[in-house]
Design a protein around this motif. Structure first.
Motif, mmCIF file in Angstrom:
data_model
loop_
_atom_site.group_PDB
_atom_site.id
_atom_site.type_symbol
_atom_site.label_atom_id
_atom_site.label_comp_id
_atom_site.label_asym_id
_atom_site.label_seq_id
_atom_site.Cartn_x
_atom_site.Cartn_y
_atom_site.Cartn_z
ATOM 1 N N PHE A 20 0.868 -1.143 0.024
ATOM 2 C CA PHE A 20 0.014 0.003 0.073
ATOM 3 C C PHE A 20 0.920 1.377 -0.110
ATOM 4 C CE2 PHE A 20 -2.824 -3.098 1.483
ATOM 5 C CZ PHE A 20 -3.898 -2.688 0.786
ATOM 6 N N ILE A 21 2.222 1.019 0.156
ATOM 7 C CA ILE A 21 3.015 2.396 0.138
ATOM 8 C C ILE A 21 3.037 3.143 -1.084
ATOM 9 C CG2 ILE A 21 5.198 1.281 -0.619
ATOM 10 C CD1 ILE A 21 6.725 3.176 1.604
ATOM 11 N N ASN A 22 2.560 2.528 -2.104
ATOM 12 C CA ASN A 22 2.446 3.109 -3.686
ATOM 13 C C ASN A 22 1.318 4.121 -3.729
ATOM 14 O OD1 ASN A 22 0.628 0.679 -3.469
ATOM 15 N ND2 ASN A 22 0.072 1.480 -5.544
ATOM 16 N N LEU A 23 0.276 3.919 -2.610
ATOM 17 C CA LEU A 23 -0.674 4.865 -2.635
ATOM 18 C C LEU A 23 -0.546 6.208 -2.080
ATOM 19 C CD1 LEU A 23 -3.521 2.707 -1.319
ATOM 20 C CD2 LEU A 23 -3.159 3.196 -3.644
ATOM 21 N N ILE A 24 1.140 6.363 -1.550
ATOM 22 C CA ILE A 24 1.503 7.707 -1.192
ATOM 23 C C ILE A 24 1.927 8.441 -2.495
ATOM 24 C CG2 ILE A 24 3.239 9.044 0.214
ATOM 25 C CD1 ILE A 24 3.284 6.599 2.011
ATOM 26 N N ARG A 25 1.322 9.398 -2.875
ATOM 27 C CA ARG A 25 1.534 10.308 -4.109
ATOM 28 C C ARG A 25 2.838 11.054 -3.999
ATOM 29 N NH1 ARG A 25 -0.534 6.901 -5.998
ATOM 30 N NH2 ARG A 25 -2.728 6.598 -6.454
ATOM 31 N N LEU A 26 3.989 10.620 -3.542
ATOM 32 C CA LEU A 26 5.403 10.974 -3.520
ATOM 33 C C LEU A 26 5.901 10.504 -4.735
ATOM 34 C CD1 LEU A 26 6.129 11.296 0.144
ATOM 35 C CD2 LEU A 26 5.413 13.417 -1.519
ATOM 36 N N ASP A 27 6.878 11.347 -5.355
ATOM 37 C CA ASP A 27 7.645 10.660 -6.505
ATOM 38 C C ASP A 27 9.072 10.022 -6.159
ATOM 39 O OD1 ASP A 27 5.389 11.626 -7.790
ATOM 40 O OD2 ASP A 27 6.515 13.371 -8.845
ATOM 41 N N TYR A 28 9.477 9.925 -4.939
ATOM 42 C CA TYR A 28 10.822 9.425 -4.493
ATOM 43 C C TYR A 28 10.853 7.931 -4.979
ATOM 44 C CZ TYR A 28 11.248 13.553 -1.942
ATOM 45 O OH TYR A 28 11.134 14.771 -1.262
ATOM 46 N N TRP A 29 11.872 7.830 -5.704
ATOM 47 C CA TRP A 29 12.083 6.174 -6.087
ATOM 48 C C TRP A 29 11.876 5.318 -5.143
ATOM 49 C CZ3 TRP A 29 15.151 2.516 -4.062
ATOM 50 C CH2 TRP A 29 16.353 2.915 -3.334
ATOM 51 N N TRP A 30 12.067 5.433 -3.818
ATOM 52 C CA TRP A 30 12.016 4.456 -2.890
ATOM 53 C C TRP A 30 10.532 4.102 -2.607
ATOM 54 C CZ3 TRP A 30 9.900 6.175 1.687
ATOM 55 C CH2 TRP A 30 9.949 7.373 1.796
ATOM 56 N N ILE A 31 9.768 5.116 -2.941
ATOM 57 C CA ILE A 31 8.158 4.750 -2.981
ATOM 58 C C ILE A 31 7.731 4.145 -4.129
ATOM 59 C CG2 ILE A 31 6.009 5.732 -2.781
ATOM 60 C CD1 ILE A 31 7.015 7.731 -0.594
ATOM 61 N N ARG A 32 8.132 4.596 -5.298
ATOM 62 C CA ARG A 32 7.603 4.649 -6.777
ATOM 63 C C ARG A 32 8.105 3.219 -6.942
ATOM 64 N NH1 ARG A 32 4.380 7.436 -5.682
ATOM 65 N NH2 ARG A 32 3.453 5.511 -6.033
ATOM 66 N N MET A 33 8.904 2.484 -6.559
ATOM 67 C CA MET A 33 9.563 1.122 -6.620
ATOM 68 C C MET A 33 8.728 0.106 -6.598
ATOM 69 S SD MET A 33 12.441 0.544 -3.902
ATOM 70 C CE MET A 33 12.578 -1.150 -4.055
ATOM 71 N N TRP A 34 7.801 0.572 -5.318
ATOM 72 C CA TRP A 34 6.745 -0.584 -5.028
ATOM 73 C C TRP A 34 5.452 -0.553 -5.802
ATOM 74 C CZ3 TRP A 34 8.562 -4.283 -2.142
ATOM 75 C CH2 TRP A 34 9.722 -3.695 -1.365
ATOM 76 N N ASP A 35 5.406 0.268 -6.795
ATOM 77 C CA ASP A 35 4.368 0.242 -8.233
ATOM 78 C C ASP A 35 4.670 -1.080 -8.721
ATOM 79 O OD1 ASP A 35 3.004 2.630 -7.747
ATOM 80 O OD2 ASP A 35 4.669 3.753 -8.896
ATOM 81 N N PHE A 36 5.803 -1.570 -8.777
ATOM 82 C CA PHE A 36 6.006 -2.579 -9.752
ATOM 83 C C PHE A 36 5.571 -4.112 -9.318
ATOM 84 C CE2 PHE A 36 8.461 1.000 -10.791
ATOM 85 C CZ PHE A 36 8.703 0.857 -12.343
ATOM 86 N N PRO A 37 6.145 -4.456 -8.096
ATOM 87 C CA PRO A 37 6.116 -5.838 -7.610
ATOM 88 C C PRO A 37 4.704 -6.616 -7.235
ATOM 89 C CG PRO A 37 7.048 -4.730 -5.986
ATOM 90 C CD PRO A 37 6.541 -3.853 -7.113
ATOM 91 N N HIS A 38 3.499 -6.268 -7.890
ATOM 92 C CA HIS A 38 2.260 -6.466 -7.197
ATOM 93 C C HIS A 38 1.941 -8.013 -7.657
ATOM 94 C CE1 HIS A 38 1.102 -2.682 -5.710
ATOM 95 N NE2 HIS A 38 1.244 -2.044 -6.919
ATOM 96 N N LEU A 39 2.142 -8.528 -8.486
ATOM 97 C CA LEU A 39 2.192 -9.933 -8.834
ATOM 98 C C LEU A 39 2.880 -10.940 -7.494
ATOM 99 C CD1 LEU A 39 2.488 -10.538 -12.371
ATOM 100 C CD2 LEU A 39 0.515 -11.252 -11.076
#
Length: 358
Positions: A20-39
């Protein structure tokens, strides 16, 4: 000393946070990286829930967070992945035209996209794929001068080219059998990250607006934030929506199909995803079957119906190539599929992203 309960609780909290950390609308890579591994997180959540059933069975106290958190994760991941299953209606309809063979061929574009990995030396395998699938348009990413030299035979079969090799992993090569009536090599956000816009003419005479993109990803080795990537995609999306004719946007977007940015791009552009209702077509990482997600995309306007889409065999890169065959049908599909549309909040967010990156 760690107990089984505390290990299970810690594991579950990690999965919950990562999901759920990807729901934070900040652009830092260490947050956006969690957009990827949902499978991958889906599998880990299911394993955690299985472990709780086998050895936990705590239904009171603070350990109740284990099944509740893992179930919430599974429902959320399912919501993200569901559109890319056969259970979901297709965004791009399968070909239903009754055109004769010659008319259909004159209205078809076959596109092969390949992020070849600049240090890769298996150029003959890429040429072999081109010979086998015979794309009308071949879009090669991460190409340097050596790649351009080794792919020179394509210049005979694809006489129209836009060639811009670079040594920074962002070079691009576009080969086309179709005439290129107009083209622009663009640097929309960053001076060393090119993209291309081209007007391709089908044998029928119909012009297609083609955008080829490869923005920089957010990562500790590339860029500390995703703002520039997002802004480039949104700029392309805004322009694509203004085109009255058929549009294709293709390339390695360095973003996944289910991310907030990609879904925002679709609403801004009004373009459709051929994978919706068909499958994920995970293209990266080719070397690790357990770490794969859909990074290479083709988005199209409602003027097209799908003849074929497939992930092709790896050619030594960290990406699988993608092949898609599309038929221009010259009719609106708004009555048959839902065209993505932006609301005021989407437009405001796009404007802010572009302004911040400029």
């Amino acid at each position: 000393m760690l107990t089984l309960d505390s290990l299970l609780l810690g594991y579950s909290l990690f999965i919950l946070t990562a999901s759920f950390i990807n729901l934070i609308r900040l652009d830092y890579w260490w947050i956006r990286m969690w957009d990827f591994p949902h499978l991958q997180l889906t599998v880990l959540a299911a394993l955690g829930l299985l472990a709780w059933l086998l050895v936990g069975h705590h239904r009171d106290g603070y350990l109740i967070i284990v099944p509740i958190g893992l179930l919430a994760t599974l429902f959320y991941q399912g919501w993200l992945i569901y559109p890319f299953t056969p259970l979901h209606p297709k965004q791009v309809l399968s070909l239903s035209s009754r055109k004769n063979h010659e008319e259909l061929e004159n209205s078809t574009i076959r596109l092969l996209t390949a992020n070849v990995f600049m240090e890769n030396t298996k150029m003959p395998e890429v040429l072999a794929l081109a010979n086998k699938y015979k794309p009308d348009v071949l879009f090669v990413l991460e190409a340097n001068q050596k790649w351009q030299d080794e792919l020179a035979p394509l210049q005979e079969t694809h006489p129209y080219q836009i060639l811009y090799p670079l040594e920074n992993t962002y070079g691009l090569l576009l080969y086309s059998r179709f005439p290129i009536r107009h083209h622009e090599l663009r640097f929309l956000i960053q001076d060393d990250i090119p993209s291309v816009y081209a007007q391709l003419e089908l044998p029928s005479g119909q012009l297609i607006h083609f955008y080829g993109v490869h923005p920089m990803p957010p990562s500790p080795t590339e860029h500390y934030r995703s703002t520039e990537r997002d802004a480039e995609l949104l700029l392309v999306g805004k322009e694509a929506r203004t085109k009255s004719g058929p549009v294709i946007v293709a390339g390695d977007l360095n973003d996944v199909a289910w991310s907030h940015t990609t879904r925002l791009f679709q609403r801004i552009s009004g373009l459709l995803d051929p994978r919706v209702g068909r499958g994920l077509f995970n293209t990266f990482h080719a070397g690790y079957f357990f770490l794969r997600w859909p990074l290479d995309h083709v988005f199209v306007s409602g003027h097209f119906q799908l003849r074929a889409i497939r992930r092709l065999p790896n050619c030594g890169s960290d990406h699988f190539p993608m092949f898609i065959s599309l038929a221009y049908v010259a009719k609106s599909v708004e009555a048959e599929v839902e065209i993505p549309k932006p609301d005021e909040e989407d437009l405001e967010e796009a404007h802010e992203k572009i302004a911040e990156a400029s």
